[in-house]
Motif scaffolding. Structure first.
Motif, PDB file in Angstrom:
ATOM      1  N   MET A  96       4.367  15.629  -4.740  1.00  0.00           N
ATOM      2  CA  MET A  96       4.826  15.313  -6.082  1.00  0.00           C
ATOM      3  C   MET A  96       5.071  13.825  -6.242  1.00  0.00           C
ATOM      4  SD  MET A  96       7.510  18.462  -6.755  1.00  0.00           S
ATOM      5  CE  MET A  96       7.816  17.926  -8.431  1.00  0.00           C
ATOM      6  N   GLU A  97       5.074  13.395  -7.491  1.00  0.00           N
ATOM      7  CA  GLU A  97       5.321  12.002  -7.844  1.00  0.00           C
ATOM      8  C   GLU A  97       6.821  11.710  -7.731  1.00  0.00           C
ATOM      9  OE1 GLU A  97       6.232   8.683 -10.401  1.00  0.00           O
ATOM     10  OE2 GLU A  97       6.700  10.736 -10.968  1.00  0.00           O
ATOM     11  N   PRO A  98       7.206  10.485  -7.290  1.00  0.00           N
ATOM     12  CA  PRO A  98       8.612  10.187  -7.012  1.00  0.00           C
ATOM     13  C   PRO A  98       9.585  10.494  -8.139  1.00  0.00           C
ATOM     14  CG  PRO A  98       7.231   8.439  -6.149  1.00  0.00           C
ATOM     15  CD  PRO A  98       6.328   9.376  -6.893  1.00  0.00           C
ATOM     16  N   GLY A 151      -0.078  10.534  -2.435  1.00  0.00           N
ATOM     17  CA  GLY A 151       0.480   9.204  -2.241  1.00  0.00           C
ATOM     18  C   GLY A 151      -0.150   8.207  -3.197  1.00  0.00           C
ATOM     19  N   LEU A 152       0.608   7.742  -4.176  1.00  0.00           N
ATOM     20  CA  LEU A 152       0.050   6.868  -5.214  1.00  0.00           C
ATOM     21  C   LEU A 152      -0.508   5.573  -4.636  1.00  0.00           C
ATOM     22  CD1 LEU A 152       2.750   7.278  -8.036  1.00  0.00           C
ATOM     23  CD2 LEU A 152       0.556   8.444  -7.809  1.00  0.00           C
ATOM     24  N   ASN A 153       0.189   5.007  -3.647  1.00  0.00           N
ATOM     25  CA  ASN A 153      -0.296   3.756  -3.057  1.00  0.00           C
ATOM     26  C   ASN A 153      -1.641   3.940  -2.351  1.00  0.00           C
ATOM     27  OD1 ASN A 153       2.089   2.695  -3.954  1.00  0.00           O
ATOM     28  ND2 ASN A 153       2.670   1.767  -2.016  1.00  0.00           N
ATOM     29  N   SER A 167       5.701   0.259  -7.322  1.00  0.00           N
ATOM     30  CA  SER A 167       4.896   0.175  -6.094  1.00  0.00           C
ATOM     31  C   SER A 167       3.396   0.097  -6.368  1.00  0.00           C
ATOM     32  CB  SER A 167       5.204   1.368  -5.187  1.00  0.00           C
ATOM     33  OG  SER A 167       6.441   1.191  -4.551  1.00  0.00           O
ATOM     34  N   PRO A 168       2.835   1.004  -7.173  1.00  0.00           N
ATOM     35  CA  PRO A 168       1.387   0.911  -7.439  1.00  0.00           C
ATOM     36  C   PRO A 168       0.988  -0.430  -8.048  1.00  0.00           C
ATOM     37  CG  PRO A 168       2.230   3.046  -8.140  1.00  0.00           C
ATOM     38  CD  PRO A 168       3.416   2.207  -7.797  1.00  0.00           C
ATOM     39  N   ALA A 169       1.835  -0.971  -8.950  1.00  0.00           N
ATOM     40  CA  ALA A 169       1.521  -2.273  -9.553  1.00  0.00           C
ATOM     41  C   ALA A 169       1.529  -3.372  -8.500  1.00  0.00           C
ATOM     42  CB  ALA A 169       2.541  -2.594 -10.652  1.00  0.00           C
ATOM     43  N   THR A 170       2.454  -3.279  -7.533  1.00  0.00           N
ATOM     44  CA  THR A 170       2.518  -4.273  -6.466  1.00  0.00           C
ATOM     45  C   THR A 170       1.270  -4.227  -5.598  1.00  0.00           C
ATOM     46  OG1 THR A 170       4.938  -4.119  -6.436  1.00  0.00           O
ATOM     47  CG2 THR A 170       3.879  -5.075  -4.498  1.00  0.00           C
ATOM     48  N   VAL A 171       0.851  -3.019  -5.223  1.00  0.00           N
ATOM     49  CA  VAL A 171      -0.354  -2.868  -4.399  1.00  0.00           C
ATOM     50  C   VAL A 171      -1.583  -3.378  -5.138  1.00  0.00           C
ATOM     51  CG1 VAL A 171      -1.868  -1.217  -3.232  1.00  0.00           C
ATOM     52  CG2 VAL A 171       0.606  -0.928  -3.104  1.00  0.00           C
ATOM     53  N   ALA A 172      -1.686  -3.033  -6.421  1.00  0.00           N
ATOM     54  CA  ALA A 172      -2.862  -3.437  -7.191  1.00  0.00           C
ATOM     55  C   ALA A 172      -2.912  -4.952  -7.374  1.00  0.00           C
ATOM     56  CB  ALA A 172      -2.840  -2.743  -8.556  1.00  0.00           C
ATOM     57  N   ALA A 173      -1.765  -5.556  -7.743  1.00  0.00           N
ATOM     58  CA  ALA A 173      -1.755  -6.988  -8.040  1.00  0.00           C
ATOM     59  C   ALA A 173      -1.943  -7.825  -6.777  1.00  0.00           C
ATOM     60  CB  ALA A 173      -0.437  -7.362  -8.729  1.00  0.00           C
ATOM     61  N   ILE A 174      -1.227  -7.487  -5.710  1.00  0.00           N
ATOM     62  CA  ILE A 174      -1.299  -8.278  -4.481  1.00  0.00           C
ATOM     63  C   ILE A 174      -2.525  -7.896  -3.654  1.00  0.00           C
ATOM     64  CG2 ILE A 174      -0.091  -8.919  -2.365  1.00  0.00           C
ATOM     65  CD1 ILE A 174       1.257  -9.907  -4.920  1.00  0.00           C
ATOM     66  N   GLY A 175      -2.769  -6.595  -3.521  1.00  0.00           N
ATOM     67  CA  GLY A 175      -3.864  -6.126  -2.674  1.00  0.00           C
ATOM     68  C   GLY A 175      -5.230  -6.568  -3.138  1.00  0.00           C
TER      69      GLY A 175
END
Length: 476
Positions: free
Chosen positions: A365-367, A410-412, A112-120
């Motif tokens: 906590m982290e997932p 929330g990491l995102n 998820s974080p990679a998706t937000v960073a790359a697309i966002g």
């Protein structure tokens, strides 16, 4: 007494600010030393077994490395262009294209974080230029980015599989339809908001742009076919498919797209160059680039980033496995299962309690840590109540999605704040209006189990028919 001591120490260490991995391991070791009949020698043995006997865990470093290459290269930019060509002409289409791009990138990254960073990092600025508010754009990406752990392949699903020994291939199959449903729900919400607020739509780019953008994005999109086709077709295990994905992502980023590595910015064809000369030159350059990549700064940095992330996550997993070992040897999950079963809870009441517990835990906590702590406890209870382990896994993953956009951990939200240059509070305010959609989706996933189980059961039936046909052909 042992149960109370174990969890009291865990929460005490977390409150004191110790990293989750250290808190898990230290509370487990202290419990073994003071309250358990188990020997301290078992600590070293269990830490070794945690990472050597769980074959599925080997897939995690490979998927992380694959995600690192895809995020660093220009694959995200090409996927966004293709998604925009598909739905950009609809009212609110640029925001819908962002969701579609997140869905496609989730299917090749597993994070998820990679998706937000790359697309966002690309689409938020573009949406603002097109007339969308920055808050709206950031909220869409923060929520759509959570699909990174639901649409397979998913690193979080691999963690659940390792903690419960549920088939990772079945988990991947179970996440596909829910992931598509959630993406469609977000797109419908965007369309309604766009109609109300009068958001712009782009002119239809034409079939030429659709074909051209699709061809340019095919290098990244083929990874979906290779990985999922190999797993669902029974050609490779998730771990083997993960290894192939890492190698493929490296080749695509370095040799095909050339966004990084020794061939960075080297054109495939020079002006006026004959096709035969072009082919020979590129073959020679790619052969040389394979050897030069080991010394290339961008490639080494990407590999190092993937290695650091893998080490961090595997350290958490090893300590969580030790914590789960204490739970098992002290029969804590079995006692809890017997107690809850004795209360006469029905499966739907149990799932309500699970959702409430996980939603609260997701705030702090982290997932992966939540799954590694809670899955060994909830799994035997769910089994006794007749809840399918795969269905339980998808419910837990969706709860982890919601935890990705709820403060304070929330990491995102952190990634969205970093991409936009805004504060964490601003990112939270942008993401929270979309939370209602995820909560409705959680209820659908929880109480419509066939949404998760239809595809795994269909694949199992297809394999059963294929095996029977093979038996007939071979005269068995």
């Amino acid at each position: 007494m042992t149960t109370l001591a174990l969890f009291a120490m865990l929460f005490a260490f977390l409150i004191l600010g110790l990293p989750v991995a250290v808190a898990l391991g230290l509370s487990a070791i202290t419990t073994i030393f003071f309250f358990s009949n188990d020997s301290l020698a078992s600590v070293a043995l269990k830490l070794f077994e945690a990472l050597s006997e769980h074959y599925t865990l080997l897939a995690i470093p490979f998927f992380i490395l694959s995600s690192a290459f895809l995020s660093t290269g220009g694959i995200a930019r090409r996927i966004i262009r293709f998604a925009n060509a598909v739905v950009g002409h609809v009212r609110g289409g640029l925001a819908m294209a962002s969701v579609l791009a997140c869905m496609l990138f989730a299917a090749v990254s597993g994070s998820s974080p990679a998706t937000v960073a790359a697309i966002g990092s690309i689409v938020i600025v573009g949406m603002v230029r097109a007339g969308y508010s920055e808050r709206f754009a950031a909220g869409v990406i923060a929520n759509a980015g959570t699909l990174g752990i639901l649409i397979p392949p998913s690193i979080v699903m691999l963690v659940y599989s390792a903690a419960t020994e549920v088939s990772a291939a079945r988990m991947f199959a179970a996440g596909l339809i829910p992931g598509l449903v959630m993406g469609v729900m977000l797109m419908i919400a965007i369309y309604v908001a766009a109609r109300i607020k009068g958001f712009p739509r782009q002119p239809w780019a034409g079939f030429g742009e659709l074909a051209d953008s699709g061809l340019r994005a095919i290098g990244g999109l083929m990874l979906i076919v290779i990985v999922m086709g190999a797993i669902y077709g029974g050609v490779a295990s998730p771990t083997e498919a993960a290894a192939v994905s890492a190698l493929y992502a490296f080749l695509v980023a370095v040799l095909f797209y050339r966004d990084m590595g020794p061939l960075k910015d080297v054109p495939w064809r020079r002006s006026g160059e004959p096709l035969a000369t072009m082919a020979l030159r590129n073959v020679a350059l790619m052969v040389l680039a394979l050897g030069q990549s080991a010394l290339d700064r961008d490639v080494r940095k990407t590999v190092l980033t993937g290695a650091k992330t893998s080490i961090m996550l595997l350290f958490v997993i090893a300590n969580a496995m030790l914590f789960a070992h204490v739970l098992t040897t002290e029969r804590i999950p079995h006692e809890l299962a017997a107690a809850i079963t004795g209360w006469g809870l029905s499966p739907w009441q149990f799932l309500i309690a699970v959702n409430i517990l996980l939603l609260i835990a997701g705030n702090f906590m982290e997932p992966s840590a939540i799954l590694l702590i809670m899955a060994p406890i909830l799994f035997p209870i769910a089994t006794q109540l007749g809840v399918d382990p795969v269905h339980l896994g998808i419910i837990m993953v969706v709860n982890m999605e919601i935890g990705m956009i709820t403060p304070p951990v929330g990491l995102n939200l952190f990634v969205t704040a970093g991409v936009t240059g805004r504060s964490l509070g601003w990112a939270t305010q942008a993401a929270l209006p979309w939370l209602a959609i995820l909560l409705v989706f959680l209820m659908i996933v929880t109480y419509v189990p066939q949404l998760s189980l239809f595809l795994p059961e269909l694949i199992d039936q297809a394999r059963g028919i294929n095996n029977r046909l093979n038996d007939v052909v071979n005269g068995r």
